[in-house]
Design a protein around this motif. Structure first.
Motif, PDB file in Angstrom:
ATOM      1  N   PRO A 147       0.815  -1.226   0.000  1.00  0.00           N
ATOM      2  CA  PRO A 147       0.000   0.000   0.000  1.00  0.00           C
ATOM      3  C   PRO A 147       0.847   1.275   0.000  1.00  0.00           C
ATOM      4  O   PRO A 147       0.427   2.289  -0.557  1.00  0.00           O
ATOM      5  CB  PRO A 147      -0.828  -0.113   1.284  1.00  0.00           C
ATOM      6  N   TYR A 148       2.024   1.213   0.605  1.00  0.00           N
ATOM      7  CA  TYR A 148       2.886   2.397   0.681  1.00  0.00           C
ATOM      8  C   TYR A 148       4.318   2.003   0.309  1.00  0.00           C
ATOM      9  O   TYR A 148       4.672   0.829   0.331  1.00  0.00           O
ATOM     10  CB  TYR A 148       2.826   3.014   2.092  1.00  0.00           C
ATOM     11  N   TRP A 186      -2.374   4.300  -5.006  1.00  0.00           N
ATOM     12  CA  TRP A 186      -1.609   4.921  -3.910  1.00  0.00           C
ATOM     13  C   TRP A 186      -1.961   6.405  -3.788  1.00  0.00           C
ATOM     14  O   TRP A 186      -2.147   6.915  -2.681  1.00  0.00           O
ATOM     15  CB  TRP A 186      -0.106   4.716  -4.185  1.00  0.00           C
ATOM     16  N   ARG A 189      -5.209   6.721  -1.981  1.00  0.00           N
ATOM     17  CA  ARG A 189      -5.032   6.541  -0.531  1.00  0.00           C
ATOM     18  C   ARG A 189      -4.433   7.792   0.096  1.00  0.00           C
ATOM     19  O   ARG A 189      -4.830   8.220   1.169  1.00  0.00           O
ATOM     20  CB  ARG A 189      -4.112   5.342  -0.247  1.00  0.00           C
ATOM     21  N   GLU A 192      -6.774  10.806   0.552  1.00  0.00           N
ATOM     22  CA  GLU A 192      -7.732  10.729   1.660  1.00  0.00           C
ATOM     23  C   GLU A 192      -7.145  11.220   2.980  1.00  0.00           C
ATOM     24  O   GLU A 192      -7.855  11.389   3.960  1.00  0.00           O
ATOM     25  CB  GLU A 192      -8.204   9.280   1.843  1.00  0.00           C
TER      26      GLU A 192
END
Lengths: 213, 213
Positions: A147-148, A186, A189, A192
């Motif tokens: 995710p990161y 990404w 995400r 947000e």
């Protein structure tokens, strides 16, 4: 801890990076906004803070510091709040790698997207688009299925990269380049996160959110 | 720990930097020397290691990494031996700052000293000599009266800076620029270190020690 004073021109991705990190840490800070315009970073007052005439530079009590990477690493260590650097050595190496990719390759690609072709092309010895694409591809490879950039949690690497890539995504040629890229998930995400929403170029420069970059 | 494989062209300051750090740590390493010449860093084999066609890149077991700063921070953390990063947050920030000054300003100044004036001048928008002098002055200010950039002990900052400044000092214009500089005392301290003596450009390229840069 006393407040961090951040000197720089609002809207600059390199000025945004420490703002993002302060927001994520919950570290108290104040943006000492410099005027935008020719010579703004080369006043005697600013050159005393940053002898190369670049941005940002910070003060934290009597401690003065310039260079974005040094500033954000310092803020991460000096303040409570969530750790923005992973503890696993290999994950940390990936974070460090992305921070440098941003400095060495993303920055010139972004600059090229906003028109510095004459500077960038001779350095890379290849068409600007190819350089920017290599950049996007390298970041995609590092992100892979995580995710990161450094793993499961946001790190300094993500906060550094979003300040530049968000800017790129807002240009027509950047949007084309990112079309279909795994980086878009990404970016969603990241978008947000309150820190990212609070520090957009539009907000920093008091422009309408619909304004093009 | 398994051996670090370092890919790069012997004699490059950026390749020397991880060699210096491995030497200081006592970390086992092998220099996988690449040929010097046009296109050497743009072979498919090397681009698979370093997609931007730069040096160095490393392998440590199954872990692959590029970007010099990321590599040297990783080696410092992953191996026993003396810590090359200070623990005090402000001292560590100075180390981080110098690592970035080397990348952003020393590197172009050094490049200018070996002839890339056409690339450097448009970036800095000022004469190359002035840029290099700003660089030397900024490093002098950070060194101040300390023996090393981050304080009493050698850190990654010193090892990164010496790889470039040693090179600069060996050019006639660089020697002029450093004449009378407080950096010379630091350079003498660094020159006494076995890691520095073992990795000079002359040794790396099998040249006589008297050879000019």
């Amino acid at each position: 801890m006393s407040k961090i004073i951040i000197h720089g021109i609002p809207g600059s991705p390199y000025v945004r990076t420490p703002l993002l990190v302060c927001e994520e840490k919950g570290a108290p800070y104040e943006l000492a906004a410099m005027a935008f315009g020719p010579g703004a970073t080369r006043t005697p007052e600013h050159l005393a803070r940053q002898p190369f005439g670049r941005m940002p530079a910070i003060e934290h009590g009597d401690f003065k510091l310039y260079e974005t990477q040094a500033i954000i690493r310092y803020v991460d260590r000096a303040f409570d709040g969530p750790a923005l650097s992973p503890s696993d050595p290999r994950a940390l190496a990936r974070m460090d790698q992305v921070l440098n990719i941003v400095d060495w390759y993303v920055m010139p690609s972004i600059s090229s997207a906003i028109g510095f072709n004459r500077i960038v092309k001779p350095i890379f010895g290849m068409p600007v688009d190819e350089s920017a694409r290599t950049c996007v591809k390298a970041l995609e490879d590092i992100l892979a299925a995580k995710p990161y950039f450094a793993g499961e949690a946001v790190s300094l690497a993500d906060l550094s990269a979003i300040a530049h890539l968000d800017f790129l995504a807002r240009t027509p040629e950047g949007a084309d380049m990112l079309a279909g890229s795994p980086l878009l998930g990404w970016m969603e995400r990241m978008a947000e996160r309150p820190s990212v929403a609070k520090t957009t170029m539009q907000k920093m420069m008091n422009l309408p959110e619909s304004a093009a970059a």
